[in-house]
Scaffold this motif. Sequence first.
Motif, mmCIF file in Angstrom:
data_model
loop_
_atom_site.group_PDB
_atom_site.id
_atom_site.type_symbol
_atom_site.label_atom_id
_atom_site.label_comp_id
_atom_site.label_asym_id
_atom_site.label_seq_id
_atom_site.Cartn_x
_atom_site.Cartn_y
_atom_site.Cartn_z
ATOM 1 N N ILE A 170 0.838 -1.204 0.000
ATOM 2 C CA ILE A 170 0.000 0.000 0.000
ATOM 3 C C ILE A 170 0.874 1.255 0.000
ATOM 4 N N GLN A 171 1.924 1.234 0.822
ATOM 5 C CA GLN A 171 2.810 2.400 0.907
ATOM 6 C C GLN A 171 3.485 2.683 -0.428
ATOM 7 N N ILE A 172 3.917 1.633 -1.112
ATOM 8 C CA ILE A 172 4.548 1.808 -2.430
ATOM 9 C C ILE A 172 3.532 2.324 -3.438
ATOM 10 N N SER A 173 2.318 1.787 -3.382
ATOM 11 C CA SER A 173 1.278 2.172 -4.342
ATOM 12 C C SER A 173 0.862 3.630 -4.193
ATOM 13 N N GLU A 174 1.022 4.187 -3.014
ATOM 14 C CA GLU A 174 0.649 5.596 -2.794
ATOM 15 C C GLU A 174 1.495 6.551 -3.630
ATOM 16 N N ARG A 175 2.656 6.088 -4.067
ATOM 17 C CA ARG A 175 3.535 6.941 -4.881
ATOM 18 C C ARG A 175 3.367 6.687 -6.375
ATOM 19 N N GLY A 176 2.447 5.794 -6.733
ATOM 20 C CA GLY A 176 2.256 5.452 -8.134
ATOM 21 C C GLY A 176 1.122 6.224 -8.776
ATOM 22 N N PRO A 177 0.902 5.995 -10.082
ATOM 23 C CA PRO A 177 -0.135 6.739 -10.822
ATOM 24 C C PRO A 177 -1.552 6.219 -10.578
ATOM 25 N N LEU A 178 -1.669 4.988 -10.094
ATOM 26 C CA LEU A 178 -2.985 4.379 -9.880
ATOM 27 C C LEU A 178 -3.463 4.644 -8.456
ATOM 28 N N PRO A 179 -4.762 4.470 -8.196
ATOM 29 C CA PRO A 179 -5.247 4.578 -6.808
ATOM 30 C C PRO A 179 -4.450 3.641 -5.898
ATOM 31 N N ALA A 180 -4.159 4.075 -4.679
ATOM 32 C CA ALA A 180 -3.287 3.316 -3.788
ATOM 33 C C ALA A 180 -3.822 1.934 -3.469
#
Length: 270
Positions: free
Chosen positions: A67-77
Amino acid sequence: MYSWFVSLHPALQALLAGLFTWAVTALGAAAVFWTGQVNRKLLDSMLGFSGGVMLAASYWSLLAPAIQISERGPLPAWFPPLVGFLLGGAALWSLDKLLPHLHLGFPLEEAEGPKTSLRRAVLLVIAITLHNIPEGLAIGVAFGGVIAGSQATSLSAAVALAIGIGLQNFPEGIAVAMPLRGEGMSRWKSFWYGQLSAAVEPVAAIIGAAAVVAAAPILPYALSFAAGAMVYVVVEELIPESHRQGNVDLATVSLMIGFAVMMVLDVALS
């Protein structure tokens, strides 16, 4: 000793962590050399403890970093963890349907998957091997995240995950070897089949680490995939087996303790 481990290449660290978890399984299986049976309440408490460790590891060591990594990506976390988590469960469900296997404590007539003439011992080992694959993948992905330089993963967290999985592998070795010994199999053969069930973990660890290193963007998907596969194992195998002989309260309390131990390990070592 730890400084020596830190100095190793991360891929080798993942392999050694997988070998460690296999060795703990072998240690549990070695109990057949000292006794021919294990107290059922003790076994159910250990299975419950294993389930708690795996549930805690699924969140603290895998889903939370994803989740923490996904928060920095272009898609919803929530999207990468959701996709990976569901795919992990679906992968284990598919393997359960495609490969013949027998869950611990069940009669041969209740073997799952395609019909086969394989012996009971082989079917038991296949079942435990299937459920050890996500544990090896989880270790590999955790160390792979360190290799990839992710700020959401750390070497200490990967080590904590390996220790936790190692702890819960001990009763798995006992749970495979003891029933085989009880059915008349020799001590050496019972031990052999018990440790063999975890031999896949070092291999899966290398595969997980290599996949993340080769394609760093898949890290949140890989972390949550391993989490989904481990949760599937807990719900489909460990909890039902620990309740099978009626020791529900004991198994539940042990699961809570296992969850707490893994949570402390992950938070303290992170």
